[in-house]
Design an enzyme around this catalytic site. Sequence first.
Site: not given
Ligand SMILES: NC(=O)c1ccc[n+]([C@@H]2O[C@H](COP(=O)([O-])OP(=O)(O)OC[C@H]3O[C@@H](n4cnc5c(N)ncnc54)[C@H](O)[C@@H]3O)[C@@H](O)[C@H]2O)c1
Ligand SMILES: [Zn+2]
Length: 362
Positions: A122, A144, A186, A228, A238, A242, A246, A249, A253, A266
Amino acid sequence: METVQVNLGPRTYPIRIGSGLLSHLGPLLRDHNFAAGRVAVATDSNVGKIYREKTAATLTTAGFDPCFIEIPAGEEHKNFAWLSFLYDKLIEGRLERRSPLIALGGGVVGDMAGFAAATFQRGLPFVQVPTSLLAQVDSSVGGKTAVNHSAGKNLIGAFYQPRLVVIDVETLTTLPRREFLSGVAEVIKYGVILSPELFSLLEEQLSSLLRLDALLLTTIIKTSCQLKALVVEEDETEGDYRAILNFGHTLGHAIETATEYKRFLHGEAVAMGMVFAVHLSQQRGLCSAAVKDRVTRLIKKAGLPVEIPKTLSRDTLRLGIETDKKVAGGKVKFVCLEDIGRTRFEYLSAQEIVGHLRGGSQ
Ligand SMILES: NC(=O)c1ccc[n+]([C@@H]2O[C@H](COP(=O)([O-])OP(=O)(O)OC[C@H]3O[C@@H](n4cnc5c(N)ncnc54)[C@H](O)[C@@H]3O)[C@@H](O)[C@H]2O)c1
Ligand SMILES: [Zn+2]
């Protein structure tokens, strides 16, 4: 070191930003009153390979006993099977309710470890060490957490705030270039929707940013997190406001869905979505051609895509918009731009939106 405070009453937490902070993670945790002892570090195969040793060293020196949990890199592993693997390892590692779980990696690791932290016994104290630009400027604020379900992305999740976020801008030097630029999209978004100052800074210093100037990165990440945070503080779960995040987006999307999340990152899809959003805004008489051109120029200069591929038909994109979970009563709350730093919502049908695409596609 810079700090951004995310003010959410009892869930308030700091984001520490600077160059080389990962080597000081152990002492930083002690400064934030984490007791020495067991900690879990969730990471992925790419990030683990580069940063595991450094992380283990700082944690051990500060009196922590880290247990590393490694997930294969990639969005396709943000699922129940790997979440379950995370729980197994937390049990094996004898994590207790007060032992922190640290997410070391991009948004995939952050989202999945965050959900594990929210639900294991929990709730475990959660610490984020985001290593991708996207995770640093986006996932580290807002709380999130989620995993994907075969029926949709991020379908199973929770709002769960971290206790601390540590951003080491130096980790961006090992991030693949395309991933870095995806994060820049972003950052541009925050400037466009919330801050003429950030937007001008990006226009003036884009080449230094693309050269990974550490001081500039620190400033830009700090500003992005602050912007942010202001939105999230206003609207933690949300409601209405908020939704301005988007921007770009809706179509972004739809492009990701239409290309099955394979062709574009993305941020790349969002870049095309932002260019489209300013085009739509201008066509509807909401912003000037000069504003539209400024936004488009910056996105292009950053090396991000601006043209929607001709192969994506209006119908495909319309379907993508209609299936987006943010559609209510047949209308989409589309974020339009009036000026740099000033947005307004327009309630449009998917058909009306794609009507603004140029020619075959855009
Ligand atoms: N929680 C939120 O508010 C929020 C916001 C935006 C995106 N997201 C989520 O985040 C994800 C996308 O995040 P992302 O773009 O970081 O993708 P990711 O975590 O897949 O990272 C992208 C790639 O870069 C590599 N990587 C990361 N840091 C590195 C570093 N310093 N050196 C070398 N390689 C590195 C990872 O291994 C991966 O291959 C999605 O699942 C999305 O839904 C969440
Ligand atoms: Zn985004």
